[in-house]
Write a protein that holds these residues in place. Structure first.
Motif, PDB file in Angstrom:
ATOM      1  N   LEU A   1       0.808  -1.221   0.000  1.00  0.00           N
ATOM      2  CA  LEU A   1       0.000   0.000   0.000  1.00  0.00           C
ATOM      3  C   LEU A   1       0.842   1.272   0.000  1.00  0.00           C
ATOM      4  CD1 LEU A   1      -2.875  -0.966   2.478  1.00  0.00           C
ATOM      5  CD2 LEU A   1      -2.985  -0.823  -0.010  1.00  0.00           C
ATOM      6  N   SER A   2       2.032   1.222  -0.568  1.00  0.00           N
ATOM      7  CA  SER A   2       2.880   2.419  -0.609  1.00  0.00           C
ATOM      8  C   SER A   2       2.206   3.587  -1.315  1.00  0.00           C
ATOM      9  CB  SER A   2       4.212   2.110  -1.304  1.00  0.00           C
ATOM     10  OG  SER A   2       5.018   1.300  -0.492  1.00  0.00           O
ATOM     11  N   ASP A   3       1.348   3.269  -2.280  1.00  0.00           N
ATOM     12  CA  ASP A   3       0.682   4.329  -3.042  1.00  0.00           C
ATOM     13  C   ASP A   3      -0.654   4.733  -2.439  1.00  0.00           C
ATOM     14  OD1 ASP A   3      -0.512   1.912  -3.573  1.00  0.00           O
ATOM     15  OD2 ASP A   3      -0.900   2.344  -5.692  1.00  0.00           O
ATOM     16  N   ARG A   4      -0.974   4.229  -1.246  1.00  0.00           N
ATOM     17  CA  ARG A   4      -2.268   4.539  -0.622  1.00  0.00           C
ATOM     18  C   ARG A   4      -2.095   5.096   0.793  1.00  0.00           C
ATOM     19  NH1 ARG A   4      -6.008   4.428  -4.405  1.00  0.00           N
ATOM     20  NH2 ARG A   4      -7.638   3.215  -3.370  1.00  0.00           N
TER      21      ARG A   4
ATOM     22  N   GLU B   1      -8.046  -3.592   0.721  1.00  0.00           N
ATOM     23  CA  GLU B   1      -7.021  -2.630   1.136  1.00  0.00           C
ATOM     24  C   GLU B   1      -7.191  -2.244   2.601  1.00  0.00           C
ATOM     25  OE1 GLU B   1      -6.102  -0.335  -3.095  1.00  0.00           O
ATOM     26  OE2 GLU B   1      -7.789   0.321  -1.853  1.00  0.00           O
ATOM     27  N   ARG B   2      -8.432  -2.092   3.044  1.00  0.00           N
ATOM     28  CA  ARG B   2      -8.655  -1.759   4.458  1.00  0.00           C
ATOM     29  C   ARG B   2      -8.153  -2.877   5.369  1.00  0.00           C
ATOM     30  NH1 ARG B   2     -13.484   0.841   2.296  1.00  0.00           N
ATOM     31  NH2 ARG B   2     -14.714  -1.076   2.509  1.00  0.00           N
ATOM     32  N   GLN B   3      -8.355  -4.125   4.960  1.00  0.00           N
ATOM     33  CA  GLN B   3      -7.849  -5.235   5.776  1.00  0.00           C
ATOM     34  C   GLN B   3      -6.326  -5.294   5.734  1.00  0.00           C
ATOM     35  OE1 GLN B   3      -9.922  -5.781   8.031  1.00  0.00           O
ATOM     36  NE2 GLN B   3     -10.120  -8.008   7.931  1.00  0.00           N
ATOM     37  N   ARG B   4      -5.716  -4.898   4.634  1.00  0.00           N
ATOM     38  CA  ARG B   4      -4.248  -4.835   4.596  1.00  0.00           C
ATOM     39  C   ARG B   4      -3.729  -3.792   5.589  1.00  0.00           C
ATOM     40  NH1 ARG B   4      -2.253  -4.365  -1.502  1.00  0.00           N
ATOM     41  NH2 ARG B   4      -4.415  -4.203  -2.196  1.00  0.00           N
ATOM     42  N   VAL B   5      -4.425  -2.665   5.674  1.00  0.00           N
ATOM     43  CA  VAL B   5      -4.061  -1.651   6.679  1.00  0.00           C
ATOM     44  C   VAL B   5      -4.198  -2.243   8.081  1.00  0.00           C
ATOM     45  CG1 VAL B   5      -4.609   0.611   7.658  1.00  0.00           C
ATOM     46  CG2 VAL B   5      -4.734   0.270   5.172  1.00  0.00           C
ATOM     47  N   ALA B   6      -5.266  -3.008   8.305  1.00  0.00           N
ATOM     48  CA  ALA B   6      -5.490  -3.611   9.617  1.00  0.00           C
ATOM     49  C   ALA B   6      -4.381  -4.598   9.979  1.00  0.00           C
ATOM     50  CB  ALA B   6      -6.852  -4.303   9.651  1.00  0.00           C
TER      51      ALA B   6
ATOM     52  N   MET C   1      -6.211 -13.395  -0.902  1.00  0.00           N
ATOM     53  CA  MET C   1      -5.091 -12.459  -0.815  1.00  0.00           C
ATOM     54  C   MET C   1      -4.785 -12.080   0.630  1.00  0.00           C
ATOM     55  SD  MET C   1      -4.488  -8.954  -0.288  1.00  0.00           S
ATOM     56  CE  MET C   1      -5.966  -8.086  -0.822  1.00  0.00           C
ATOM     57  N   ILE C   2      -5.821 -11.736   1.393  1.00  0.00           N
ATOM     58  CA  ILE C   2      -5.611 -11.336   2.784  1.00  0.00           C
ATOM     59  C   ILE C   2      -5.129 -12.521   3.618  1.00  0.00           C
ATOM     60  CG2 ILE C   2      -6.800 -10.598   4.890  1.00  0.00           C
ATOM     61  CD1 ILE C   2      -6.147  -8.311   3.016  1.00  0.00           C
ATOM     62  N   GLY C   3      -5.675 -13.698   3.373  1.00  0.00           N
ATOM     63  CA  GLY C   3      -5.214 -14.883   4.102  1.00  0.00           C
ATOM     64  C   GLY C   3      -3.739 -15.149   3.879  1.00  0.00           C
ATOM     65  N   ASN C   4      -3.329 -15.139   2.629  1.00  0.00           N
ATOM     66  CA  ASN C   4      -1.916 -15.366   2.314  1.00  0.00           C
ATOM     67  C   ASN C   4      -1.032 -14.269   2.892  1.00  0.00           C
ATOM     68  OD1 ASN C   4      -2.192 -17.791   0.849  1.00  0.00           O
ATOM     69  ND2 ASN C   4      -2.762 -16.688  -0.995  1.00  0.00           N
ATOM     70  N   LEU C   5      -1.512 -13.020   2.811  1.00  0.00           N
ATOM     71  CA  LEU C   5      -0.737 -11.899   3.339  1.00  0.00           C
ATOM     72  C   LEU C   5      -0.548 -12.025   4.845  1.00  0.00           C
ATOM     73  CD1 LEU C   5       0.524  -9.025   3.033  1.00  0.00           C
ATOM     74  CD2 LEU C   5      -1.776  -8.143   3.473  1.00  0.00           C
ATOM     75  N   LEU C   6      -1.625 -12.304   5.560  1.00  0.00           N
ATOM     76  CA  LEU C   6      -1.540 -12.397   7.016  1.00  0.00           C
ATOM     77  C   LEU C   6      -0.569 -13.485   7.441  1.00  0.00           C
ATOM     78  CD1 LEU C   6      -2.474 -11.654   9.849  1.00  0.00           C
ATOM     79  CD2 LEU C   6      -4.472 -13.147   9.520  1.00  0.00           C
ATOM     80  N   PHE C   7      -0.694 -14.671   6.857  1.00  0.00           N
ATOM     81  CA  PHE C   7       0.211 -15.753   7.226  1.00  0.00           C
ATOM     82  C   PHE C   7       1.643 -15.435   6.827  1.00  0.00           C
ATOM     83  CE2 PHE C   7      -3.646 -18.008   8.015  1.00  0.00           C
ATOM     84  CZ  PHE C   7      -3.309 -19.004   8.921  1.00  0.00           C
TER      85      PHE C   7
END
Length: 234
Positions: free
Chosen positions: A134-137, A149-154, A182-188
């Protein structure tokens, strides 16, 4: 391996004028540090209640819950606040971002409030937001971000204070299948990168398969149902 969470004889009972309902009964759990644990179960089985007790948000009827050096079941409010701000990172089904603050401010603020110098807190927030893509957000408000994107911020916010333990309650529950994956993979991946312990509750079987150990809450108790792939890298 040292155990970061130890739960013994946990019970949660709700009492009304007409009935007494026990949803967690004599529940036992030991979690070694840096393990990724996933808990599943039918709706209403007590998954979220269990996580809320571990987070110090709800109280147990009886039993002992320990996380690190904290005995959560006997902490007063001041020490519970210390436990939540320094030892825990929380990711919920709903992001709970502050709507009038940017993505950067939402991640930065918990660190700044915990006493981290402003410059260091900002640098860490920028770094984490870059790592979640999220460098651009950075300066976008939550309303200007997509659900994913909101969950990535979280996720970034949960990691900002470098907590040993991450608790996640249905973190993909409000997302479409693509964003859920995407969020599952990111979190883990982030948990793996930063060597955190994760305890996650979900109804999503594909997300559950990412855990090192999977449990099912059945009749108020935890039943081990398998061991997944775990060990994801980034």
């Amino acid at each position: 391996m040292n155990e970061i969470v130890t739960i013994s004889g946990l019970e949660k009972t709700y009492t009304t004028a007409s009935e007494k309902l026990t949803i967690l009964k004599d529940l036992e759990l030991s979690v070694p540090a840096c393990t990724k644990v996933v808990i599943t179960g039918e709706s209403g089985c007590g998954k979220s209640t269990f996580l809320n007790i571990l987070a110090g948000i709800d109280t147990a009827t009886s039993g002992t819950v320990r996380a690190g050096n904290y005995c959560i079941t006997s902490l007063d409010e001041d020490h519970l606040a210390e436990y939540r701000s320094g030892f825990l990172g929380l990711v919920f089904q709903f992001h709970y971002l502050l709507k009038d603050f940017s993505a950067l401010e939402n991640v930065f603020m918990p660190a700044y409030m915990a006493g981290i110098p402003r410059k260091a807190a900002l640098e860490k927030a920028v770094q984490l937001l870059a790592e979640v893509g999220l460098s651009d957000r950075l300066y976008h408000l939550p309303a200007q971000l997509s659900g994913g994107e909101r969950q990535r911020v979280a996720v970034a916010r949960a990691l900002i204070n470098d907590p040993p333990l991450i608790l996640a309650d249905e973190p993909t529950g409000n997302l479409d299948p693509a964003n859920s994956a995407m969020i599952g993979n990111l979190l883990f991946s982030m948990v793996e990168r930063y060597h955190k312990t994760l305890i996650l509750v979900t109804h999503d079987r594909s997300l559950a398969s990412l855990g090192d150990i999977q449990y099912l809450i059945k009749n108020g108790r935890l039943v081990c149902t398998g061991r997944g792939s775990g060990g994801m890298g980034v």
